[in-house]
Design a protein around this motif. Structure first.
Motif, PDB file in Angstrom:
ATOM      1  N   ASP A 150       0.741  -1.343  -0.046  1.00 54.66           N
ATOM      2  CA  ASP A 150      -0.026   0.031   0.023  1.00 54.66           C
ATOM      3  C   ASP A 150       0.773   1.433   0.130  1.00 54.66           C
ATOM      4  N   LEU A 151       1.787   1.250   0.866  1.00 55.99           N
ATOM      5  CA  LEU A 151       3.050   2.425   0.702  1.00 55.99           C
ATOM      6  C   LEU A 151       3.438   2.635  -0.291  1.00 55.99           C
ATOM      7  N   LEU A 152       3.729   1.457  -1.153  1.00 58.34           N
ATOM      8  CA  LEU A 152       4.449   1.621  -2.581  1.00 58.34           C
ATOM      9  C   LEU A 152       3.705   2.136  -3.453  1.00 58.34           C
ATOM     10  N   ARG A 153       2.354   1.655  -3.345  1.00 56.32           N
ATOM     11  CA  ARG A 153       1.546   2.223  -4.491  1.00 56.32           C
ATOM     12  C   ARG A 153       1.174   3.842  -4.349  1.00 56.32           C
ATOM     13  N   GLU A 154       1.040   4.219  -2.971  1.00 56.49           N
ATOM     14  CA  GLU A 154       0.935   5.684  -2.573  1.00 56.49           C
ATOM     15  C   GLU A 154       2.109   6.366  -2.969  1.00 56.49           C
ATOM     16  N   ALA A 155       3.434   5.758  -2.832  1.00 66.01           N
ATOM     17  CA  ALA A 155       4.456   6.678  -3.370  1.00 66.01           C
ATOM     18  C   ALA A 155       4.533   6.820  -4.903  1.00 66.01           C
ATOM     19  N   ALA A 215       0.730   3.613 -10.549  1.00 67.41           N
ATOM     20  CA  ALA A 215       0.781   2.193  -9.855  1.00 67.41           C
ATOM     21  C   ALA A 215      -0.387   1.369 -10.080  1.00 67.41           C
ATOM     22  N   PRO A 216       0.141  -0.273 -10.382  1.00 69.38           N
ATOM     23  CA  PRO A 216      -1.045  -0.982 -10.421  1.00 69.38           C
ATOM     24  C   PRO A 216      -1.916  -1.084  -9.103  1.00 69.38           C
ATOM     25  N   ALA A 217      -3.215  -1.441  -9.560  1.00 64.96           N
ATOM     26  CA  ALA A 217      -4.082  -1.603  -8.418  1.00 64.96           C
ATOM     27  C   ALA A 217      -4.062  -3.005  -7.774  1.00 64.96           C
ATOM     28  N   ALA A 218      -4.579  -2.975  -6.573  1.00 62.29           N
ATOM     29  CA  ALA A 218      -4.558  -4.103  -5.848  1.00 62.29           C
ATOM     30  C   ALA A 218      -5.343  -5.245  -6.509  1.00 62.29           C
ATOM     31  N   ALA A 219      -4.949  -6.604  -6.555  1.00 60.40           N
ATOM     32  CA  ALA A 219      -5.727  -7.606  -7.075  1.00 60.40           C
ATOM     33  C   ALA A 219      -7.070  -7.753  -6.183  1.00 60.40           C
ATOM     34  N   PRO A 220      -8.159  -8.071  -6.941  1.00 66.61           N
ATOM     35  CA  PRO A 220      -9.312  -8.266  -6.061  1.00 66.61           C
ATOM     36  C   PRO A 220      -9.402  -9.434  -5.296  1.00 66.61           C
TER      37      PRO A 220
END
Length: 379
Positions: A354-359, A364-369
């Motif tokens: 989550d921190l990496l996507r925010e940075a 950034a690729p979305a989290a997989a469902p």
């Protein structure tokens, strides 16, 4: 002990060409010279003399024909009553190209078979070549190793004349003290007269009454000298140093030969050398590559801190000034080039993702469902 067939000695068939005979001898000469052979020196000396006698006969067209027709009896008149000696060896020139590139072989073949036949200054001591292995650090600081150098010099007990306790020698009965032998050979209606060096006294005109027990009448003795040499900073791997006057001792007051020292450095697991520059590699954690920081790098001098700026890309090269190798015989040192390998973690926690996507922001690729459980769907 019965003599072996000359073709068997050189390991060639009877139909071997002159080039094949020469090639076989050169190969065996490199292997069995007493000063380089791994076996017992006396055994190697006997083997070296045996192959040289075989080559002396098979390399000469006339001697080879005589040998093929009559065996050993066909060539016995070509040597003295005592058989083949080094004074009968006339093909030393076939080894000259081995000597030019290697001072060690120049000294070994020259001193063993006679300096005059090798075109070297009479009486001058032979050159000696040895190798020394040093740690890589010695290429930076230099070194002063003490070497064990094998040399062949006058026997100390007989003072080089080959007689017990250096006693006087008698006139050679074979040549009457002239040092020369006159031989007559007949071929058909033609008579050949040759005058050559006496094989019994080797041209000295004197004969040993009682051989020196130390050197067995040779007048020479192999010894080992301990010599300290200076390896200057910046020496290249495989480089050769010449130490004048520390080779084989001269004869009758002539100068000694020279010592040639080949310097070899032990390889390092983490340092590669190219001239004055050194090269190494280091791992950089992903967080340090992204945010910046320091990592520890192994150098020739030990460990050093490498500053890694934020946003460092994989395989980036950094240059640490003055941590390489010096120029030959000292001077400024080159640089250490460090290749940075960014270490990508094999797994991340949910929080870290989550921190990496925010940075990384919108790209950034979305989290997989999340997948529903198989049992929950059926219920």
């Amino acid at each position: 002990m019965a003599k072996r067939d000359y073709y068997e000695v050189l390991g060639v068939p009877k139909a071997a060409s002159p080039d094949e005979v020469k090639s076989a001898y050169r190969k065996l000469a490199r292997q069995y010279h007493p000063d380089v052979a791994k076996e017992d020196p006396k055994a190697a000396e006997a083997k070296f003399k045996e192959i040289s006698e075989a080559y002396e006969v098979l390399a000469d067209p006339q001697k080879r024909r005589d040998y093929d027709q009559r065996g050993f009896a066909g060539v016995e008149n070509d040597f003295g009553p005592g058989g083949f000696t080094w004074q009968n060896f006339t093909h030393a020139g076939d080894l000259e190209d081995l000597l030019g590139a290697n001072p060690l072989f120049q000294q070994l073949f020259g001193s063993f078979m006679g300096t005059a036949s090798m075109g070297r200054p009479p009486g001058r001591g032979g050159d000696v070549e040895v190798a020394v292995r040093l740690p890589l650090r010695a290429a930076v600081d230099g070194a002063h190793p003490t070497l064990e150098v094998p040399v062949v010099g006058p026997c100390p007990d007989c003072h080089g004349n080959g007689a017990k306790d250096g006693t006087a020698l008698e006139v050679c009965p074979e040549c009457g003290g002239s040092g020369q032998i006159r031989r007559t050979r007949s071929r058909g209606y033609t008579q050949f007269i040759t005058v050559g060096q006496c094989p019994t006294c080797r041209g000295t005109g004197r004969k040993i009454l009682e051989r020196c027990p130390t050197c067995h009448g040779t007048g020479r003795q192999r010894t080992v000298e301990h010599i300290e040499v200076t390896v200057p900073p910046g020496m290249e791997d495989g480089g050769v140093l010449r130490v004048a006057g520390h080779g084989g001792p001269g004869i009758d007051g002539e100068p000694a030969g020279d010592l040639y020292v080949q310097v070899l450095f032990e390889p390092s697991d983490h340092i590669r050398r190219d001239g004055t520059e050194a090269f190494t590699e280091t791992g950089v954690p992903l967080a340090v590559a992204l945010l910046g920081g320091t990592v520890t790098v192994r150098t020739i001098d030990g460990e050093a801190e490498l500053k890694v700026p934020a946003g460092t890309q994989p395989e980036t090269q950094f240059r640490l000034r003055g941590l390489g190798f010096p120029r030959f015989r000292g001077g400024a040192r080159g640089d250490l080039v460090v290749t940075a390998h960014v270490e990508i973690p094999r797994s991340l926690t949910g929080r870290e993702k989550d921190l990496l996507r925010e940075a990384l922001g919108p790209g950034a690729p979305a989290a997989a469902p999340k997948r529903e459980s198989f049992f929950r769907r059926r219920s």
